[in-house]
Design a protein around this motif. Sequence first.
Motif, PDB file in Angstrom:
ATOM      1  N   SER A  52      -5.238  -4.276   3.171  1.00  0.00           N
ATOM      2  CA  SER A  52      -5.317  -5.073   1.950  1.00  0.00           C
ATOM      3  C   SER A  52      -5.968  -4.285   0.819  1.00  0.00           C
ATOM      4  CB  SER A  52      -6.087  -6.371   2.207  1.00  0.00           C
ATOM      5  OG  SER A  52      -7.414  -6.113   2.616  1.00  0.00           O
ATOM      6  N   GLN A  53      -6.976  -3.481   1.133  1.00  0.00           N
ATOM      7  CA  GLN A  53      -7.609  -2.693   0.086  1.00  0.00           C
ATOM      8  C   GLN A  53      -6.757  -1.508  -0.342  1.00  0.00           C
ATOM      9  OE1 GLN A  53     -12.241  -3.868   0.889  1.00  0.00           O
ATOM     10  NE2 GLN A  53     -11.722  -1.727   0.695  1.00  0.00           N
ATOM     11  N   LEU A  54      -5.915  -1.005   0.545  1.00  0.00           N
ATOM     12  CA  LEU A  54      -4.949   0.001   0.152  1.00  0.00           C
ATOM     13  C   LEU A  54      -4.052  -0.551  -0.954  1.00  0.00           C
ATOM     14  CD1 LEU A  54      -3.443   2.733   0.563  1.00  0.00           C
ATOM     15  CD2 LEU A  54      -2.082   1.577   2.319  1.00  0.00           C
ATOM     16  N   GLY A  55      -3.708  -1.836  -0.845  1.00  0.00           N
ATOM     17  CA  GLY A  55      -2.878  -2.460  -1.863  1.00  0.00           C
ATOM     18  C   GLY A  55      -3.566  -2.611  -3.205  1.00  0.00           C
ATOM     19  N   VAL A  56      -4.920  -2.580  -3.203  1.00  0.00           N
ATOM     20  CA  VAL A  56      -5.681  -2.723  -4.450  1.00  0.00           C
ATOM     21  C   VAL A  56      -5.977  -1.369  -5.076  1.00  0.00           C
ATOM     22  CG1 VAL A  56      -7.861  -3.516  -5.473  1.00  0.00           C
ATOM     23  CG2 VAL A  56      -6.728  -4.891  -3.706  1.00  0.00           C
ATOM     24  N   THR A  57      -6.540  -0.456  -4.290  1.00  0.00           N
ATOM     25  CA  THR A  57      -6.981   0.823  -4.842  1.00  0.00           C
ATOM     26  C   THR A  57      -6.041   1.982  -4.511  1.00  0.00           C
ATOM     27  OG1 THR A  57      -8.368   1.211  -2.887  1.00  0.00           O
ATOM     28  CG2 THR A  57      -9.396   0.137  -4.761  1.00  0.00           C
ATOM     29  N   GLY A  58      -5.013   1.726  -3.685  1.00  0.00           N
ATOM     30  CA  GLY A  58      -4.089   2.795  -3.321  1.00  0.00           C
ATOM     31  C   GLY A  58      -2.642   2.432  -3.546  1.00  0.00           C
ATOM     32  N   SER A  59      -2.382   1.586  -4.548  1.00  0.00           N
ATOM     33  CA  SER A  59      -1.010   1.123  -4.772  1.00  0.00           C
ATOM     34  C   SER A  59      -0.075   2.259  -5.175  1.00  0.00           C
ATOM     35  CB  SER A  59      -0.992   0.035  -5.858  1.00  0.00           C
ATOM     36  OG  SER A  59      -1.550   0.516  -7.065  1.00  0.00           O
ATOM     37  N   ARG A  60      -0.629   3.374  -5.661  1.00  0.00           N
ATOM     38  CA  ARG A  60       0.235   4.495  -6.049  1.00  0.00           C
ATOM     39  C   ARG A  60       0.922   5.140  -4.843  1.00  0.00           C
ATOM     40  NH1 ARG A  60      -2.438   9.553  -5.867  1.00  0.00           N
ATOM     41  NH2 ARG A  60      -4.571   9.427  -5.058  1.00  0.00           N
ATOM     42  N   PHE A  61       0.460   4.806  -3.634  1.00  0.00           N
ATOM     43  CA  PHE A  61       1.099   5.326  -2.432  1.00  0.00           C
ATOM     44  C   PHE A  61       2.263   4.445  -1.964  1.00  0.00           C
ATOM     45  CE2 PHE A  61      -3.286   7.011  -2.052  1.00  0.00           C
ATOM     46  CZ  PHE A  61      -2.975   8.365  -2.099  1.00  0.00           C
ATOM     47  N   ASP A  62       2.520   3.339  -2.659  1.00  0.00           N
ATOM     48  CA  ASP A  62       3.626   2.454  -2.289  1.00  0.00           C
ATOM     49  C   ASP A  62       4.952   3.200  -2.358  1.00  0.00           C
ATOM     50  OD1 ASP A  62       1.796   0.460  -2.014  1.00  0.00           O
ATOM     51  OD2 ASP A  62       2.387  -0.661  -3.796  1.00  0.00           O
ATOM     52  N   SER A  63       5.860   2.804  -1.473  1.00  0.00           N
ATOM     53  CA  SER A  63       7.198   3.381  -1.516  1.00  0.00           C
ATOM     54  C   SER A  63       7.975   2.795  -2.693  1.00  0.00           C
ATOM     55  CB  SER A  63       7.941   3.088  -0.204  1.00  0.00           C
ATOM     56  OG  SER A  63       8.084   1.683  -0.035  1.00  0.00           O
ATOM     57  N   GLU A  64       9.124   3.383  -2.994  1.00  0.00           N
ATOM     58  CA  GLU A  64       9.910   2.932  -4.136  1.00  0.00           C
ATOM     59  C   GLU A  64      10.408   1.500  -3.954  1.00  0.00           C
ATOM     60  OE1 GLU A  64      13.056   5.631  -4.861  1.00  0.00           O
ATOM     61  OE2 GLU A  64      11.748   7.326  -5.383  1.00  0.00           O
ATOM     62  N   ASP A  65      10.603   1.077  -2.718  1.00  0.00           N
ATOM     63  CA  ASP A  65      11.169  -0.253  -2.478  1.00  0.00           C
ATOM     64  C   ASP A  65      10.127  -1.263  -1.990  1.00  0.00           C
ATOM     65  OD1 ASP A  65      10.726   0.955  -0.099  1.00  0.00           O
ATOM     66  OD2 ASP A  65      12.670   0.473   0.804  1.00  0.00           O
ATOM     67  N   GLY A  66       8.839  -0.958  -2.195  1.00  0.00           N
ATOM     68  CA  GLY A  66       7.838  -1.948  -1.791  1.00  0.00           C
ATOM     69  C   GLY A  66       6.520  -1.325  -1.400  1.00  0.00           C
ATOM     70  N   ALA A  67       5.704  -2.097  -0.691  1.00  0.00           N
ATOM     71  CA  ALA A  67       4.360  -1.671  -0.318  1.00  0.00           C
ATOM     72  C   ALA A  67       4.389  -0.536   0.695  1.00  0.00           C
ATOM     73  CB  ALA A  67       3.581  -2.856   0.248  1.00  0.00           C
ATOM     74  N   ALA A  68       3.273   0.161   0.761  1.00  0.00           N
ATOM     75  CA  ALA A  68       3.136   1.247   1.723  1.00  0.00           C
ATOM     76  C   ALA A  68       3.192   0.708   3.151  1.00  0.00           C
ATOM     77  CB  ALA A  68       1.814   1.978   1.492  1.00  0.00           C
ATOM     78  N   VAL A  69       3.779   1.476   4.052  1.00  0.00           N
ATOM     79  CA  VAL A  69       3.900   1.083   5.450  1.00  0.00           C
ATOM     80  C   VAL A  69       2.916   1.910   6.279  1.00  0.00           C
ATOM     81  CG1 VAL A  69       5.410   0.930   7.439  1.00  0.00           C
ATOM     82  CG2 VAL A  69       6.324   0.482   5.162  1.00  0.00           C
ATOM     83  N   LEU A  70       2.022   1.220   6.991  1.00  0.00           N
ATOM     84  CA  LEU A  70       1.014   1.883   7.807  1.00  0.00           C
ATOM     85  C   LEU A  70       1.340   1.765   9.284  1.00  0.00           C
ATOM     86  CD1 LEU A  70      -2.230   0.580   6.046  1.00  0.00           C
ATOM     87  CD2 LEU A  70      -1.175   2.840   5.783  1.00  0.00           C
ATOM     88  N   ASP A  71       0.853   2.714  10.049  1.00  0.00           N
ATOM     89  CA  ASP A  71       0.972   2.653  11.501  1.00  0.00           C
ATOM     90  C   ASP A  71      -0.239   1.984  12.134  1.00  0.00           C
ATOM     91  OD1 ASP A  71       3.501   4.249  12.028  1.00  0.00           O
ATOM     92  OD2 ASP A  71       2.353   5.676  10.819  1.00  0.00           O
ATOM     93  N   ALA A  72      -1.377   1.990  11.444  1.00  0.00           N
ATOM     94  CA  ALA A  72      -2.587   1.409  12.026  1.00  0.00           C
ATOM     95  C   ALA A  72      -3.628   1.159  10.944  1.00  0.00           C
ATOM     96  CB  ALA A  72      -3.171   2.344  13.086  1.00  0.00           C
ATOM     97  N   GLU A  73      -4.541   0.224  11.223  1.00  0.00           N
ATOM     98  CA  GLU A  73      -5.775   0.079  10.468  1.00  0.00           C
ATOM     99  C   GLU A  73      -6.891   0.701  11.304  1.00  0.00           C
ATOM    100  OE1 GLU A  73      -5.990  -3.575   7.454  1.00  0.00           O
ATOM    101  OE2 GLU A  73      -5.914  -4.213   9.554  1.00  0.00           O
ATOM    102  N   PHE A  74      -7.830   1.357  10.637  1.00  0.00           N
ATOM    103  CA  PHE A  74      -8.824   2.124  11.372  1.00  0.00           C
ATOM    104  C   PHE A  74      -9.704   1.296  12.307  1.00  0.00           C
ATOM    105  CE2 PHE A  74     -12.877   4.551  11.647  1.00  0.00           C
ATOM    106  CZ  PHE A  74     -12.382   5.557  12.472  1.00  0.00           C
ATOM    107  N   PRO A  75     -10.110   0.069  11.951  1.00  0.00           N
ATOM    108  CA  PRO A  75     -10.891  -0.707  12.915  1.00  0.00           C
ATOM    109  C   PRO A  75     -10.182  -0.882  14.258  1.00  0.00           C
ATOM    110  CG  PRO A  75     -11.094  -1.689  10.759  1.00  0.00           C
ATOM    111  CD  PRO A  75     -10.048  -0.619  10.636  1.00  0.00           C
ATOM    112  N   ASP A  76      -8.851  -0.994  14.248  1.00  0.00           N
ATOM    113  CA  ASP A  76      -8.107  -1.108  15.506  1.00  0.00           C
ATOM    114  C   ASP A  76      -8.127   0.206  16.289  1.00  0.00           C
ATOM    115  OD1 ASP A  76      -7.373  -3.783  15.230  1.00  0.00           O
ATOM    116  OD2 ASP A  76      -5.616  -3.287  14.025  1.00  0.00           O
TER     117      ASP A  76
END
Length: 325
Positions: A250-274
């Motif tokens: 969720s915070q990637l979407g706030v402070t890291g939105s420039r990493f979004d792909s051209e067709d939408g939000a960034a796709v992650l393989d994992a969140e670090f707490p997991d």
Amino acid sequence: MPTPELHILTRSELAGLDISPQEVIGAVRAAYAAYAEGKSRNPAKLMMPVPAGRDAVSYAMLGFDGALEYVGFKTSYRQGTDNPDKYYTTISLYDDTTGLPYVFMDCHRVGGSRTPATTALIAEECARPGARSALLIGTGRQSLNTLPYLVTRMPQLEKLRFFGTHPEGITATAATFAQYFPDRKLEQIGDVPSAVAESDIVIAASGRAAHPPVRTSWLPPGGLLISVSSKGVDSSALAEADYALATSESQLGVTGSRFDSEDGAAVLDAEFPDVVAGRKPGRRSGDDRVFAFSSGMVITDIPVAHALAAKAIDAGLGQKVQLWT
């Protein structure tokens, strides 16, 4: 009922406290584990650019640390991206077991401790097996403890290098590392792309960088790129990665939105707490080029702030204020 009292602690009072890297890293790891177990709460960071064309931005974070059972409110304001003297950050803690306020304090020391602790933990979990080299890009105030904390967690690292452009930051980075590891060699480099290509772990913590934006594709096979909310990382970094994770999606979407792909939000393989909890791997294979986005979570601020506050109060520092009388 006890009269509510708030301890107030200043930056200078907190600066002289002794807290070891091991203590900070342990507190931050416990915070991630509690969050992964569902004991803590960490809503997405709120970010607001100040209007009227000013070069200023403000942040607010709210969270609950289920391990300590404390609620924390953190605020940050910066006027001028390149002006460290106009950056102000505070944190307030409330004891959820008693319902009483605990402390209101400057958060500069907290951020300068929990951020490198997170970096060290990400590197430990996500670096390729047998990693031996690390590169730090950026010598700002929040980067000073990065290499000491990293080597504390990964003493097997042999080749340690850094890049910086500000003389004061360069001197402080070298001096801080020597304070913790006087017998270890730290090399300053000038060619960022070449150094990235030779490093198992790359930590980008630069602001408006005086270097080419770092790409994940520059890494050697098995390399790890950790972006500490860095503007010195190319926007393609996440898309180029074989495996991508963030401290908080969720915070990637706030402070890291420039990493979004051209067709939408960034796709992650994992969140670090997991990853900390063992539910997700830090990488799929030894050859993966891994990208990790580190954005500060208030659940990691709370235990570090609590530890520093306890030390300060035990030492008789600070003031008590009864705001509610």
